[in-house]
Scaffold this active site. Sequence first.
Site, PDB file in Angstrom:
ATOM      1  N   LYS A 110       0.816  -1.142   0.077  1.00 20.92           N
ATOM      2  CA  LYS A 110      -0.085  -0.046   0.197  1.00 20.92           C
ATOM      3  C   LYS A 110       0.912   1.153   0.109  1.00 20.92           C
ATOM      4  O   LYS A 110       0.463   2.226  -0.524  1.00 20.92           O
ATOM      5  CB  LYS A 110      -0.914   0.005   1.095  1.00 20.92           C
ATOM      6  CG  LYS A 110      -1.917  -0.949   1.313  1.00 20.92           C
ATOM      7  CD  LYS A 110      -3.418  -0.640   0.893  1.00 20.92           C
ATOM      8  CE  LYS A 110      -4.131  -1.929   0.354  1.00 20.92           C
ATOM      9  NZ  LYS A 110      -5.304  -2.426   0.629  1.00 20.92           N
ATOM     10  N   LYS A 192      -4.722 -10.916  -7.985  1.00 19.26           N
ATOM     11  CA  LYS A 192      -5.733 -11.186  -7.100  1.00 19.26           C
ATOM     12  C   LYS A 192      -7.031 -10.340  -7.818  1.00 19.26           C
ATOM     13  O   LYS A 192      -6.994  -9.235  -8.071  1.00 19.26           O
ATOM     14  CB  LYS A 192      -5.505 -10.695  -5.683  1.00 19.26           C
ATOM     15  CG  LYS A 192      -6.785 -11.252  -4.783  1.00 19.26           C
ATOM     16  CD  LYS A 192      -6.176 -10.842  -3.255  1.00 19.26           C
ATOM     17  CE  LYS A 192      -7.053  -9.863  -2.866  1.00 19.26           C
ATOM     18  NZ  LYS A 192      -6.985  -9.671  -1.399  1.00 19.26           N
ATOM     19  N   LYS A 195     -11.589  -5.104  -6.156  1.00 22.89           N
ATOM     20  CA  LYS A 195     -12.917  -4.055  -6.576  1.00 22.89           C
ATOM     21  C   LYS A 195     -12.049  -2.848  -7.028  1.00 22.89           C
ATOM     22  O   LYS A 195     -12.802  -2.035  -7.530  1.00 22.89           O
ATOM     23  CB  LYS A 195     -13.792  -3.934  -5.459  1.00 22.89           C
ATOM     24  CG  LYS A 195     -13.132  -3.688  -4.182  1.00 22.89           C
ATOM     25  CD  LYS A 195     -14.009  -3.992  -2.828  1.00 22.89           C
ATOM     26  CE  LYS A 195     -13.258  -3.928  -1.702  1.00 22.89           C
ATOM     27  NZ  LYS A 195     -13.929  -4.599  -0.651  1.00 22.89           N
TER      28      LYS A 195
END
Length: 324
Positions: A110, A192, A195
């Site tokens: 992140k 992966k 969304k």
Amino acid sequence: MRVFSGIRPTGNLHLGNYLGAMRQWITIQEKEDCVFCVVDLHAITTPYDPKNLKANIFELAIDYLAAGLNPEKCILFIQSSVKEHAELAWLLGTVTPLGELKRMTQFKDKSKQHPEYVNAGLLNYPILMAADILLYQTDIVPIGKDQQQHVELTREIVRDFNKRFGQILKEPRALLPQVGDKIMSLTEPDKKMSKTGNPKSFIGLFEEPESIKAKIMAAVTDTGKDIKFNPVKKPGISNLLTIYSLASGKPIEELEKQFEKKRYSDFKNSLAEYLAEYLKPFSKKRKELLTREVYVNDILRRGSQKAATIAQSTMQEIKTAMGL
Ligand code: TRP
């Protein structure tokens, strides 16, 4: 046994969340003592728009219910409505080694993804997650594989804490999904399903049939033409086989047999039809819940009261043990 898990309110649930993690919650609520949480305090560690957060939180709660969580059988609540989560995170921060936090894969990922937003909360994310889990004296934490490292760290925190302050906290264990830990992206099957990616890369749990079909038909497949499970050589087809198997309950080998002499397009057509039907009841339930705001708020309020009762009692023990 006590079960705890949470999902961040950042956009709608997708098929990967459901098949990979949430479906276990629905089964497990029937037999264990389950606490499920919309983790809004985690959501603010990455860039977000405060104007949308409230609606996202509420909608995720609706998504949970539409996906099959039963408020008669589990506690469903919003993390920030039980203040002990933030409070315990502070206390646990004083027993968590800084080096461990910096090593976490999610923190590193992140930080790379949002180099302009590497805040201390992002670093401390796993401490808040440990607090979520430990406040409820949790035995089992159903999660996706990407969160396993955080549960491992939680276990270390428990051991260190108990060594210093006495046997207060329970050491939880992660429960990973069995087949297909990970549902991969439809456009980049080595990543992966997420969304936040390209809209064509995932299928929303509440998506319309037409768009589900279009996405499956457009999913990336591999060279060759056999419908065979081989995640290394055939990541695209293997991912679609995994999705088909998890949704239909048919073992992968059976699907391979069923489509032995068939083309990719036949297989995709069949999967697209199946998924569109499979997901219909979810949308129906969700639409209905969206019109019942008072009912949903009432579920959340009761959930929060039940959660707070447990959290407060653990918190009291912890503070006493720590000399506060
Ligand atoms: N970190 C988890 C995720 O991103 C969400 C989460 C927060 C969680 N607190 C938790 C999961 C406690 C399990 C238990 O998916």
